[in-house]
Design a protein around this motif. Structure first.
Motif, mmCIF file in Angstrom:
data_model
loop_
_atom_site.group_PDB
_atom_site.id
_atom_site.type_symbol
_atom_site.label_atom_id
_atom_site.label_comp_id
_atom_site.label_asym_id
_atom_site.label_seq_id
_atom_site.Cartn_x
_atom_site.Cartn_y
_atom_site.Cartn_z
ATOM 1 N N ARG A 23 43.049 38.100 44.065
ATOM 2 C CA ARG A 23 43.847 39.329 43.913
ATOM 3 C C ARG A 23 43.212 40.123 42.783
ATOM 4 O O ARG A 23 42.906 39.588 41.721
ATOM 5 N N ARG A 24 43.049 41.399 43.040
ATOM 6 C CA ARG A 24 42.329 42.230 42.077
ATOM 7 C C ARG A 24 43.059 43.541 41.846
ATOM 8 O O ARG A 24 43.874 43.973 42.649
ATOM 9 N N ASP A 25 42.726 44.159 40.729
ATOM 10 C CA ASP A 25 43.169 45.513 40.426
ATOM 11 C C ASP A 25 41.923 46.389 40.365
ATOM 12 O O ASP A 25 40.862 45.964 39.899
ATOM 13 N N TRP A 26 42.091 47.622 40.835
ATOM 14 C CA TRP A 26 40.985 48.557 40.887
ATOM 15 C C TRP A 26 41.346 49.751 40.010
ATOM 16 O O TRP A 26 42.298 50.465 40.298
ATOM 17 N N LEU A 27 40.602 49.938 38.933
ATOM 18 C CA LEU A 27 40.778 51.103 38.066
ATOM 19 C C LEU A 27 39.790 52.174 38.513
ATOM 20 O O LEU A 27 38.588 51.907 38.627
ATOM 21 N N LEU A 28 40.294 53.370 38.760
ATOM 22 C CA LEU A 28 39.452 54.469 39.226
ATOM 23 C C LEU A 28 39.733 55.717 38.403
ATOM 24 O O LEU A 28 40.891 56.072 38.179
ATOM 25 N N LEU A 71 28.136 56.077 39.987
ATOM 26 C CA LEU A 71 28.177 56.039 38.530
ATOM 27 C C LEU A 71 28.872 54.777 38.075
ATOM 28 O O LEU A 71 29.844 54.333 38.686
ATOM 29 N N GLN A 72 28.392 54.187 37.000
ATOM 30 C CA GLN A 72 28.971 52.953 36.495
ATOM 31 C C GLN A 72 29.297 53.092 35.013
ATOM 32 O O GLN A 72 28.708 53.903 34.304
ATOM 33 N N PHE A 73 30.217 52.241 34.566
ATOM 34 C CA PHE A 73 30.515 52.145 33.151
ATOM 35 C C PHE A 73 29.470 51.252 32.498
ATOM 36 O O PHE A 73 28.904 50.365 33.141
ATOM 37 N N THR A 74 29.230 51.470 31.212
ATOM 38 C CA THR A 74 28.361 50.562 30.475
ATOM 39 C C THR A 74 29.101 49.239 30.285
ATOM 40 O O THR A 74 30.317 49.149 30.499
ATOM 41 N N ARG A 75 28.398 48.244 29.878
ATOM 42 C CA ARG A 75 29.019 46.938 29.618
ATOM 43 C C ARG A 75 30.113 47.065 28.553
ATOM 44 O O ARG A 75 31.186 46.482 28.682
ATOM 45 N N GLU A 76 29.852 47.835 27.521
ATOM 46 C CA GLU A 76 30.831 48.024 26.448
ATOM 47 C C GLU A 76 32.066 48.772 26.954
ATOM 48 O O GLU A 76 33.193 48.439 26.603
ATOM 49 N N GLN A 77 31.860 49.785 27.767
ATOM 50 C CA GLN A 77 32.983 50.541 28.329
ATOM 51 C C GLN A 77 33.819 49.656 29.253
ATOM 52 O O GLN A 77 35.050 49.701 29.214
ATOM 53 N N SER A 78 33.152 48.841 30.072
ATOM 54 C CA SER A 78 33.868 47.927 30.962
ATOM 55 C C SER A 78 34.722 46.945 30.169
ATOM 56 O O SER A 78 35.868 46.667 30.533
ATOM 57 N N VAL A 87 46.366 48.075 43.330
ATOM 58 C CA VAL A 87 46.381 46.630 43.516
ATOM 59 C C VAL A 87 45.668 46.329 44.831
ATOM 60 O O VAL A 87 45.987 46.907 45.858
ATOM 61 N N VAL A 88 44.681 45.442 44.767
ATOM 62 C CA VAL A 88 43.923 45.059 45.953
ATOM 63 C C VAL A 88 44.343 43.648 46.336
ATOM 64 O O VAL A 88 43.967 42.683 45.671
ATOM 65 N N GLU A 89 45.144 43.543 47.377
ATOM 66 C CA GLU A 89 45.633 42.251 47.845
ATOM 67 C C GLU A 89 44.611 41.639 48.794
ATOM 68 O O GLU A 89 43.927 42.358 49.525
ATOM 69 N N PRO A 90 44.525 40.308 48.807
ATOM 70 C CA PRO A 90 43.611 39.674 49.753
ATOM 71 C C PRO A 90 44.107 39.859 51.180
ATOM 72 O O PRO A 90 45.308 39.981 51.415
ATOM 73 N N ILE A 111 36.554 47.009 39.122
ATOM 74 C CA ILE A 111 37.405 46.034 39.802
ATOM 75 C C ILE A 111 37.628 44.874 38.843
ATOM 76 O O ILE A 111 36.679 44.346 38.263
ATOM 77 N N LEU A 112 38.886 44.478 38.688
ATOM 78 C CA LEU A 112 39.239 43.407 37.751
ATOM 79 C C LEU A 112 40.027 42.324 38.476
ATOM 80 O O LEU A 112 40.969 42.622 39.212
ATOM 81 N N ASP A 113 39.647 41.067 38.274
ATOM 82 C CA ASP A 113 40.396 39.944 38.839
ATOM 83 C C ASP A 113 41.663 39.739 38.031
ATOM 84 O O ASP A 113 41.613 39.682 36.796
ATOM 85 N N ARG A 114 42.792 39.640 38.730
ATOM 86 C CA ARG A 114 44.049 39.360 38.035
ATOM 87 C C ARG A 114 44.038 37.927 37.536
ATOM 88 O O ARG A 114 43.534 37.035 38.220
ATOM 89 N N PRO A 115 44.604 37.690 36.358
ATOM 90 C CA PRO A 115 44.705 36.309 35.859
ATOM 91 C C PRO A 115 45.502 35.456 36.836
ATOM 92 O O PRO A 115 46.387 35.947 37.530
ATOM 93 N N ARG A 116 45.200 34.174 36.883
ATOM 94 C CA ARG A 116 45.890 33.266 37.805
ATOM 95 C C ARG A 116 47.402 33.292 37.617
ATOM 96 O O ARG A 116 48.147 33.152 38.567
ATOM 97 N N SER A 117 47.873 33.473 36.394
ATOM 98 C CA SER A 117 49.311 33.493 36.139
ATOM 99 C C SER A 117 50.010 34.678 36.808
ATOM 100 O O SER A 117 51.201 34.660 37.033
ATOM 101 N N ASP A 118 49.241 35.739 37.140
ATOM 102 C CA ASP A 118 49.795 36.930 37.805
ATOM 103 C C ASP A 118 49.712 36.830 39.320
ATOM 104 O O ASP A 118 50.168 37.711 40.019
ATOM 105 N N ARG A 119 49.137 35.766 39.823
ATOM 106 C CA ARG A 119 48.955 35.625 41.258
ATOM 107 C C ARG A 119 50.100 34.831 41.858
ATOM 108 O O ARG A 119 50.536 33.853 41.297
ATOM 109 N N ALA A 120 50.559 35.288 42.977
ATOM 110 C CA ALA A 120 51.626 34.566 43.674
ATOM 111 C C ALA A 120 51.025 33.346 44.360
ATOM 112 O O ALA A 120 49.935 33.393 44.898
ATOM 113 N N ASP A 121 51.763 32.244 44.331
ATOM 114 C CA ASP A 121 51.304 31.049 45.025
ATOM 115 C C ASP A 121 51.529 31.213 46.517
ATOM 116 O O ASP A 121 52.543 31.740 46.933
#
Length: 74
Positions: free
Chosen positions: A49-54, A4-11, A37-40, A63-73
Motif C-alpha cells: 500500500r502506497r501514498d503518492w505525493l504529486l 522531473l524528479q526530486f533530488t535525494r535531499e528533497q525526497s 492513496v494507492v491501494e493494491p 511514491i511512498l510505502d505506507r508503514p506496516r502499522s498503517d496497512r490493513a491485515d
C-alpha cells in the motif's frame, strides 16, 4: 524528455514531513502537494500500500510505502 524528479535531499524532506502526518508543500515550487492513496489490486498480495505525493505546479511526484502499522491485515 524524462519526468522531473526530486533530488535525494528533497525526497527525504518530503518523506519526513509525510511520516509526521503532514501533506507537505513542494520543495521546488512551494505549492501544496496532493496525496493519493494507492491501494493494491485485488488478487495481488505482494503489492504494498502506497501514498503518492504529486505537485500540481511542477508535476514532480514521489511514491511512498505506507508503514506496516498503517496497512490493513488481509
Amino acid at each position: 524528455m524524462p519526468p522531473l524528479q526530486f533530488t535525494r535531499e528533497q525526497s527525504e524532506q518530503l518523506r519526513l514531513s509525510w511520516r509526521a502526518g503532514a501533506i507537505p508543500n513542494c520543495p521546488v515550487c512551494d505549492r501544496a502537494m496532493t496525496l493519493t492513496v494507492v491501494e493494491p489490486k485485488e488478487g495481488v498480495p505482494y503489492v504494498r500500500r502506497r501514498d503518492w505525493l504529486l505537485c500540481p505546479g511542477c508535476k514532480r511526484s514521489l511514491i511512498l510505502d505506507r508503514p506496516r502499522s498503517d496497512r490493513a491485515d488481509p
